[in-house]
Design a protein around this motif. Structure first.
Motif, short mmCIF file in Angstrom:
data_model
loop_
_atom_site.label_atom_id
_atom_site.label_comp_id
_atom_site.label_asym_id
_atom_site.label_seq_id
_atom_site.Cartn_x
_atom_site.Cartn_y
_atom_site.Cartn_z
N TYR A 27 0.83 -1.21 0.00
CA TYR A 27 0.00 0.00 0.00
C TYR A 27 0.86 1.26 0.00
N PHE A 28 1.99 1.22 0.65
CA PHE A 28 2.88 2.38 0.66
C PHE A 28 3.37 2.69 -0.75
N VAL A 29 3.77 1.67 -1.50
CA VAL A 29 4.23 1.87 -2.88
C VAL A 29 3.09 2.40 -3.74
N ILE A 30 1.89 1.81 -3.60
CA ILE A 30 0.72 2.27 -4.36
C ILE A 30 0.41 3.72 -4.06
N LEU A 31 0.44 4.10 -2.79
CA LEU A 31 0.14 5.48 -2.41
C LEU A 31 1.20 6.46 -2.90
N MET A 32 2.45 6.06 -2.94
CA MET A 32 3.50 6.93 -3.45
C MET A 32 3.30 7.19 -4.95
N LEU A 33 2.98 6.14 -5.70
CA LEU A 33 2.71 6.30 -7.14
C LEU A 33 1.47 7.17 -7.37
N ALA A 34 0.43 6.95 -6.58
CA ALA A 34 -0.79 7.75 -6.71
C ALA A 34 -0.52 9.21 -6.35
N GLY A 35 0.34 9.45 -5.39
CA GLY A 35 0.69 10.82 -5.04
C GLY A 35 1.41 11.54 -6.17
N TYR A 36 2.33 10.86 -6.83
CA TYR A 36 3.02 11.45 -7.98
C TYR A 36 2.02 11.77 -9.09
N ARG A 37 1.10 10.84 -9.35
CA ARG A 37 0.11 11.04 -10.41
C ARG A 37 -0.86 12.16 -10.06
N ALA A 38 -1.16 12.35 -8.79
CA ALA A 38 -2.05 13.44 -8.39
C ALA A 38 -1.34 14.79 -8.50
N TYR A 39 -0.03 14.79 -8.29
CA TYR A 39 0.72 16.04 -8.30
C TYR A 39 0.95 16.55 -9.73
N PRO A 136 -8.10 20.13 -9.45
CA PRO A 136 -7.47 20.33 -8.13
C PRO A 136 -7.34 19.02 -7.35
N GLN A 137 -6.20 18.83 -6.75
CA GLN A 137 -5.93 17.69 -5.86
C GLN A 137 -5.11 18.24 -4.70
N TRP A 138 -5.44 17.86 -3.50
CA TRP A 138 -4.74 18.28 -2.29
C TRP A 138 -4.68 19.80 -2.17
N MET A 139 -5.76 20.47 -2.49
CA MET A 139 -5.87 21.94 -2.45
C MET A 139 -4.83 22.61 -3.35
N ARG A 140 -4.49 21.96 -4.45
CA ARG A 140 -3.49 22.49 -5.39
C ARG A 140 -3.94 22.18 -6.81
N LEU A 141 -3.94 23.19 -7.66
CA LEU A 141 -4.21 22.99 -9.08
C LEU A 141 -2.86 22.99 -9.79
N PRO A 142 -2.51 21.86 -10.44
CA PRO A 142 -1.20 21.81 -11.10
C PRO A 142 -1.14 22.80 -12.25
N PRO A 143 0.04 23.29 -12.56
CA PRO A 143 0.16 24.21 -13.69
C PRO A 143 -0.20 23.50 -14.99
N PRO A 144 -0.81 24.22 -15.93
CA PRO A 144 -1.19 23.57 -17.19
C PRO A 144 0.04 23.25 -18.03
N VAL A 145 -0.11 22.23 -18.88
CA VAL A 145 0.92 21.88 -19.86
C VAL A 145 0.51 22.55 -21.16
N VAL A 146 1.42 23.36 -21.73
CA VAL A 146 1.10 24.17 -22.91
C VAL A 146 2.06 23.84 -24.05
N ARG A 147 1.50 23.68 -25.24
CA ARG A 147 2.30 23.50 -26.46
C ARG A 147 1.84 24.55 -27.45
N GLU A 148 2.79 25.21 -28.10
CA GLU A 148 2.48 26.28 -29.05
C GLU A 148 3.19 26.03 -30.37
N GLN A 149 2.57 26.53 -31.44
CA GLN A 149 3.14 26.40 -32.77
C GLN A 149 2.78 27.65 -33.57
N VAL A 150 3.77 28.23 -34.23
CA VAL A 150 3.54 29.40 -35.08
C VAL A 150 3.06 28.91 -36.45
#
Length: 156
Positions: A27-39, A136-150
């Protein structure tokens, strides 16, 4: 006098402790992976326009890979100076048992530009922007991932 005072635990208690430690470790390993995915939430985002010249009928493809802990929204915008227009919005669902399910989700969307969309813009340089935003997860909204093309807009 003290040689025989060592207390031995019963075999079922020892087995129960070992099984408990094994479950705790899993469960500790599962929760660590889930934490990374939530972040982080968004694994990758691609913006593809086969040609850098936008004419009526041109296609734009966005592909997002989400860690599927929560939903992700992908928005495709065409920007020229102060003028901006949303061309497409796509939602990618999270997994049903997101805490325990480490599988990622991939979604693609192809947008075909029409003449009336391009007529709202002047001929010349513009910018395509794809933005992937998680939830939002853990009272935090992760920064968006942005891709741009001219790109170049032509009215042919």
């Amino acid at each position: 006098m003290f040689e025989g005072s060592l207390i031995r635990e019963n075999r079922p208690i020892v087995l129960l402790k070992r099984v408990g430690l094994l479950l705790f470790g899993m469960y500790f390993v599962i929760l660590m992976l889930a934490g990374y995915r939530a972040y982080y939430q968004v694994h990758s985002l691609e913006l593809q326009s086969p040609d850098s010249i936008l004419k009526p009928g041109a296609t734009i493809k966005t592909t997002v890979v989400s860690y599927a802990r929560t939903g992700v929204t992908v928005q495709l915008d065409l920007i020229q100076g102060a003028r901006s227009e949303t061309l497409a919005v796509q939602g990618v669902r999270g997994n049903e048992w997101a805490l325990f399910d480490p599988r990622s989700r991939e979604a693609s969307q192809t947008t075909i530009l029409t003449k009336d969309v391009l007529d709202r813009f002047a001929p010349g340089q513009a910018q395509l922007r794809a933005t992937a935003t998680g939830r939002p997860q853990w009272m935090r909204l992760p920064p968006p991932v942005v891709r741009e093309q001219v790109v170049e807009i032509q009215h042919n």
